[in-house]
Design a protein around this motif. Structure first.
Motif, PDB file in Angstrom:
ATOM      1  N   LYS A  82       4.168   8.711   8.926  1.00 25.26           N
ATOM      2  CA  LYS A  82       4.739   9.302   7.723  1.00 25.26           C
ATOM      3  C   LYS A  82       3.738   9.415   6.578  1.00 25.26           C
ATOM      4  O   LYS A  82       4.034  10.013   5.550  1.00 25.26           O
ATOM      5  N   GLY A  83       2.587   8.762   6.746  1.00 25.00           N
ATOM      6  CA  GLY A  83       1.712   8.593   5.591  1.00 25.00           C
ATOM      7  C   GLY A  83       0.629   9.633   5.393  1.00 25.00           C
ATOM      8  O   GLY A  83      -0.205   9.482   4.491  1.00 25.00           O
ATOM      9  N   TRP A  84       0.614  10.677   6.197  1.00 27.12           N
ATOM     10  CA  TRP A  84      -0.472  11.658   6.103  1.00 27.12           C
ATOM     11  C   TRP A  84      -0.594  12.266   4.709  1.00 27.12           C
ATOM     12  O   TRP A  84      -1.687  12.464   4.198  1.00 27.12           O
ATOM     13  N   ASP A  85       0.555  12.565   4.091  1.00 25.84           N
ATOM     14  CA  ASP A  85       0.499  13.221   2.777  1.00 25.84           C
ATOM     15  C   ASP A  85       0.595  12.229   1.618  1.00 25.84           C
ATOM     16  O   ASP A  85       0.525  12.608   0.461  1.00 25.84           O
ATOM     17  N   ARG A  86       0.825  11.011   1.936  1.00 28.59           N
ATOM     18  CA  ARG A  86       1.081  10.044   0.876  1.00 28.59           C
ATOM     19  C   ARG A  86      -0.073   9.076   0.645  1.00 28.59           C
ATOM     20  O   ARG A  86      -0.358   8.701  -0.502  1.00 28.59           O
ATOM     21  N   LEU A  87      -0.704   8.676   1.726  1.00 26.78           N
ATOM     22  CA  LEU A  87      -1.717   7.622   1.619  1.00 26.78           C
ATOM     23  C   LEU A  87      -3.119   8.208   1.515  1.00 26.78           C
ATOM     24  O   LEU A  87      -3.399   9.288   2.053  1.00 26.78           O
ATOM     25  N   ALA A 113       0.838  -1.204   0.000  1.00 24.76           N
ATOM     26  CA  ALA A 113       0.000   0.000   0.000  1.00 24.76           C
ATOM     27  C   ALA A 113       0.870   1.251   0.000  1.00 24.76           C
ATOM     28  O   ALA A 113       0.565   2.244  -0.673  1.00 24.76           O
ATOM     29  N   TRP A 114       1.960   1.195   0.727  1.00 27.34           N
ATOM     30  CA  TRP A 114       2.853   2.351   0.829  1.00 27.34           C
ATOM     31  C   TRP A 114       3.504   2.664  -0.519  1.00 27.34           C
ATOM     32  O   TRP A 114       3.515   3.797  -0.975  1.00 27.34           O
ATOM     33  N   ALA A 157      -5.897  16.857   5.811  1.00 24.82           N
ATOM     34  CA  ALA A 157      -4.784  16.747   6.761  1.00 24.82           C
ATOM     35  C   ALA A 157      -3.459  17.113   6.127  1.00 24.82           C
ATOM     36  O   ALA A 157      -2.485  17.387   6.811  1.00 24.82           O
ATOM     37  N   ALA A 158      -3.388  17.047   4.799  1.00 25.62           N
ATOM     38  CA  ALA A 158      -2.097  17.269   4.142  1.00 25.62           C
ATOM     39  C   ALA A 158      -1.728  18.748   4.238  1.00 25.62           C
ATOM     40  O   ALA A 158      -1.935  19.503   3.365  1.00 25.62           O
ATOM     41  N   ALA A 210       1.185   3.932  -3.284  1.00 27.38           N
ATOM     42  CA  ALA A 210       0.628   5.279  -3.099  1.00 27.38           C
ATOM     43  C   ALA A 210       1.640   6.324  -3.557  1.00 27.38           C
ATOM     44  O   ALA A 210       2.845   6.110  -3.473  1.00 27.38           O
ATOM     45  N   THR A 211       1.117   7.425  -4.033  1.00 23.62           N
ATOM     46  CA  THR A 211       1.989   8.549  -4.371  1.00 23.62           C
ATOM     47  C   THR A 211       1.416   9.788  -3.698  1.00 23.62           C
ATOM     48  O   THR A 211       0.197   9.899  -3.519  1.00 23.62           O
ATOM     49  N   PRO A 212       2.262  10.700  -3.336  1.00 25.66           N
ATOM     50  CA  PRO A 212       1.743  11.911  -2.705  1.00 25.66           C
ATOM     51  C   PRO A 212       0.766  12.608  -3.634  1.00 25.66           C
ATOM     52  O   PRO A 212       1.010  12.704  -4.849  1.00 25.66           O
ATOM     53  N   PRO A 213      -0.392  13.027  -3.119  1.00 26.49           N
ATOM     54  CA  PRO A 213      -1.385  13.665  -3.984  1.00 26.49           C
ATOM     55  C   PRO A 213      -0.815  14.942  -4.604  1.00 26.49           C
ATOM     56  O   PRO A 213      -0.189  15.733  -3.894  1.00 26.49           O
ATOM     57  N   ALA A 247      -3.185  18.497  -2.805  1.00 25.26           N
ATOM     58  CA  ALA A 247      -3.630  17.831  -1.592  1.00 25.26           C
ATOM     59  C   ALA A 247      -5.126  17.973  -1.374  1.00 25.26           C
ATOM     60  O   ALA A 247      -5.616  19.022  -0.971  1.00 25.26           O
ATOM     61  N   PRO A 289      -6.904   8.618   2.553  1.00 23.79           N
ATOM     62  CA  PRO A 289      -7.442   8.602   3.923  1.00 23.79           C
ATOM     63  C   PRO A 289      -7.863   7.215   4.395  1.00 23.79           C
ATOM     64  O   PRO A 289      -7.568   6.806   5.510  1.00 23.79           O
ATOM     65  N   ASP A 307      -6.580  15.815   0.594  1.00 30.60           N
ATOM     66  CA  ASP A 307      -6.714  15.399   1.983  1.00 30.60           C
ATOM     67  C   ASP A 307      -6.559  16.640   2.854  1.00 30.60           C
ATOM     68  O   ASP A 307      -5.522  17.285   2.818  1.00 30.60           O
TER      69      ASP A 307
END
Lengths: 349, 500
Positions: free
Chosen positions: B120-125, A334-335, A348-349, A338-341, A344, B127, A346
């Motif tokens: 570390k995943g707040w900006d990457r993953l 999953a990590w 939270a970003a 994933a790519t940084p949006p 953003a 929600p 999100d």
């Protein structure tokens, strides 16, 4: 209080010694790989020849992975320590008690290293202060390595720890024959740095200076590890008899095989180079195991203990281990998927 | 007696306590904090509460390094310390529960990786993936707690394992469930306390008040549940152990009092913060956290203290000697069983029989207890260790070894007579003589009081009694004539109702 007189026997091992040895060695190799990535990563970063060495994307990438490598080193170190205590508790605890003060400092030193690495990975973008923090972490980790090497070498010499204990029970002592354990520590640390430099070089794939630093560190560390490994055969008179013929071959191969990585890395053949380094690690661990058994022969052997296997609990452990591996794989998948949006979405970003 | 004994002037108990209390404090936060993070994140995303989401993110930035650096490494630190202080008991636990620890390790691996990726995943993953990682973390962390709980509670209440030797009986022992419920509640309490500390730093006053109130309520719920679960826990401790608390064991009794007092103080403080959340500033949150640390430490001190004189109840005594070994050592001798001797038999006996709880003159010193006495008295005391008010392991060795240890201790103790040391005479001296020579087993008006035995006796009768009463667990009176006369005066005055 009425103590029960016919108590269950608690002296039996919960699995056959071969199984415990296998688990010990397997988990120990995993621990060493993580530890190598940690040490080699730090040394490689320190060896980069550029004024902005801690501010580049590639070196920041390596820097960001160091706390993760530390976490992996600690987490993966728990299991081999557990199996070591189970199989060699009598001599391992005795040696640790004889060197109690340095031994008890190990978690504190590891905490210092961990905190320094966190601080380094969260340093300002221009890299100010990173060098000092990495230096502190290196010092703490090398100290841990020296205490480990001294203590576990002492555990193989009940005659020495008994004599040392008769002199002082204060726990303020290390192994009294540094020429036998210091080269061992140097070999282990240098070999770890070499493997770690190789890994760091892979992580910093897009930075020529970092890759060059990784190559230089790898080559120097391999030479130091080889010299220390061979010197041990000459200096430590007990090592060759303890290793036996098979052990000596494994030990020498463990020293020589990784050297093949030098020309391979220069040619850019990373896969075979990695294989040579990995093979060297496994050979060294096997030789180390034989040396321990040989040195303790006649004094202590894990196989002397009675065995009462707990197969049901072991099966549950295997199930949990498999579940953990699957979960870890899923999390990593999953990590990496994933790519940084880009923008953003999100909040939270 | 397979191991050397680390001989420093530091108490084993406090050393262990410091490492363990710091570890459990952070480790329980690691579980409860994980739940708090993921629940709050879900709530914030559902309601679009950006302030709450920012708070959760700040909390996660604090959470990962705190739990990984301090939590994980103090946990490793416990391994390092118990191997030094109680290698025999550690060996028994490892041989019995190695697969439990190995299973816990698999949860630990998952937990560590999930914590790192979550932080570390707040900006990457996405929600949803991020929250899933949070849940994976929490489940692994709680499962890890559930496994370790079985081993920790075994140490106090091995239950049916003592008869069956079955792993399941030892793991799911009488205090397993109450302890698990209590520790889960503690996780919630600590999540609230640490959360309040982070919330108190929220810049906007309105948001800060709202967040602090939420954390205070979470902590209150955890505290109330933990307090109730402790009552259940206490009731599950076998009567034979529970009966000694208070009457013979003062430390767990005081620790329990401190636990209740701190429950009250912490509860009251949390109610105030929940009702008046503007009081929830950083300093107040830090005080709440300190109260929580003291509260948790009091509980752990009660649990540890309740085990005395064992380190593994009914299996291994606090000095590392197995319950089943005592008879053999009494018959064949302790000295031949000491695998790594110092070369001084008296010292070896002291190190293996006493050092786990006592130093000579530092922490919990023995020499101070024997000052002004003599080898005969010390030997008598060693013979009756297990009869003392404070539960102690019996002396495990031959009569000759007991005499050797007594002579070794007496030679190091201050031999100045009590009258000269304390500059007392008459009944004052008698009270001191009683305290030193009798009080460890016969507490005036309390445990083992034999004061009534002297009722109606004349002074000469009382002296005859002191000169004649002696058996293996009771030393013959061996003080000076002045001490004997003073003691008799004191005993007779007490018997006649002459309370001092």
């Amino acid at each position: 209080m009425s103590p029960v007189l016919a108590l269950p026997d608690t002296s039996a091992l919960p699995a056959p010694p071969w199984l415990l040895a296998t688990l010990h060695l397997l988990t120990f190799v995993l621990h060493l790989v993580a530890m190598a990535g940690l040490l080699g990563g730090i040394v490689t970063l320190l060896a980069v020849r550029a004024p902005d060495r801690f501010a580049r994307p590639a070196t920041r990438r390596v820097l960001g992975l160091l706390p993760v490598a530390m976490a992996a080193t600690v987490s993966l170190g728990v299991a081999p320590l557990l199996f070591l205590q189970l199989s060699y508790g009598r001599v391992a605890y005795a040696a640790a008690i004889t060197s109690a003060v340095p031994w008890i400092l190990v978690p504190l030193l590891a905490m210092l290293a961990y905190a320094s690495l966190y601080a380094a990975s969260h340093a300002p973008a221009d890299g100010r202060g990173v060098g000092v923090r990495l230096g502190v972490a290196t010092g703490a980790l090398v100290a841990v390595g020296l205490v480990y090497a001294s203590t576990f070498a002492l555990a193989e010499r009940p005659d020495l720890y008994a004599a040392q204990y008769a002199r002082t029970a204060s726990g303020w002592t290390l192994h009294p024959e540094p020429l036998t354990w210091l080269p061992r520590a140097v070999q282990a640390l240098a070999a770890a740095v070499a493997l770690g430099a190789f890994l760091a070089r892979r992580v910093a794939y897009d930075d020529a200076d970092a890759r060059d630093a990784g190559r230089r560190v790898l080559e120097a560390a391999l030479v130091v590890a080889a010299l220390a490994g061979l010197a041990r055969l000459a200096i430590d008179g007990r090592l060759i008899p303890a290793l036996g013929a098979v052990g000596v071959v494994l030990h020498v191969l463990g020293v020589v095989v990784p050297l093949a990585a030098v020309p391979l890395v220069r040619r850019g053949a990373d896969l075979p180079a990695g294989a040579a380094l990995g093979a060297g690690l496994v050979l060294a661990v096997l030789a180390r195991h034989l040396a321990r058994l040989g040195t303790l022969e006649g004094v202590f052997a894990p196989s002397d203990a009675p065995v009462r296997p707990q197969w049901g609990a072991f099966a549950l452990f295997v199930v949990c281990l498999l579940a953990a591996v699957v979960t870890i794989a899923a999390m990593l998948r999953a990590w990496f998927r994933a790519t940084p949006p880009p923008n953003a979405t999100d909040p939270a970003a | 007696m397979d191991f050397p004994v680390w001989d420093i002037d530091v108490g084993y108990g406090p050393l262990m306590a410091w490492v363990a209390v710091v570890h459990v404090f952070v480790a329980h936060f690691a579980v409860g904090g994980g739940l708090s993070l993921v629940v709050l994140e879900r709530r914030a995303r559902r309601s679009g509460d950006l302030a709450l989401l920012a708070h959760v993110r700040r909390l996660s930035a604090f959470f990962a390094p705190t739990t990984l650096v301090v939590g994980a490494l103090t946990g490793v630190g416990i391994w390092f310390v118990i191997g030094l202080l109680s290698p025999t008991a550690t060996g028994v636990l490892i041989r019995t529960f190695v697969w439990g620890w190995a299973i816990e390790w698999t949860f630990f691996l998952v937990e560590i990786l999930a914590a790192i990726l979550y932080a570390k995943g707040w900006d990457r993953l996405a929600p949803r993936t991020h929250e899933a990682l949070g849940w994976v973390y929490f489940v692994a962390a709680w499962a890890s707690l559930a496994v370790i709980n079985g081993i920790v509670t075994f140490m106090l209440t091995p239950g049916a394992w003592l008869e069956t030797g079955a792993l399941v009986d030892g793991f799911f022992n009488p205090t397993y469930l109450p302890s698990l419920v209590m520790r889960t509640a503690i996780c919630l309490l600590l999540a609230g306390l640490f959360g309040a500390l982070i919330a108190a730093r929220t810049p906007d006053a309105k948001d800060r008040a709202r967040l602090v109130r939420t954390d205070a309520v979470v902590a209150l719920v955890g505290l109330a549940a933990a307090w109730a679960a402790q009552r259940w826990y206490g009731a599950a401790v076998p009567a034979e152990l529970a009966a000694t608390i208070g009457a013979r064991l003062t430390i767990p009794a005081r620790a329990l009092e401190a636990f209740h007092a701190l429950s009250l103080a912490l509860g009251a403080a949390l109610v105030v913060v929940a009702l008046v959340p503007r009081t929830g500033r950083t300093a107040v949150a830090a005080v709440l956290l300190a109260l929580g640390l003291g509260w948790f430490g009091a509980f752990e001190w009660w649990r540890e203290g309740a085990r005395k004189p064992y380190v593994l109840a009914n299996v291994v005594y606090g000095n590392g000697i197995g319950v089943a070994e005592v008879a053999t050592l009494a018959r064949d001798g302790a000295l031949p069983a000491i695998r790594v001797p110092t070369g001084d038999p008296g010292r070896d006996l002291f190190l293996h029989q006493c050092r786990a709880c006592h130093t000579l003159s530092g922490y919990n010193p023995v020499l101070a207890a024997f000052a002004g006495t003599d080898a005969t008295f010390v030997e008598g005391v060693l013979g009756g260790l297990h009869k003392m008010r404070a539960p102690m392991p019996p002396f495990a060795g031959t009569a000759a070894e007991r005499a050797t240890l007594a002579a070794w201790l007496a030679a190091r103790a201050d031999r100045t007579p009590l009258a000269a040391r304390a500059r007392r005479d008459g009944r004052d001296l008698g009270a001191l003589v009683y305290e030193v020579r009798c009080g460890v087993c016969h507490v005036e008006g309390g445990f083992g009081d034999k004061g009534r035995s002297f009722e109606g006796l004349s002074a000469d009768d009382a002296k005859d009694l002191l000169a004649s009463v002696s058996f293996d667990e009771m030393p013959l009176f061996s003080g000076t004539d002045e001490e004997r006369d003073a003691l008799v005066a004191h005993l007779l005055a007490r018997a006649e109702g002459g309370a001092r």
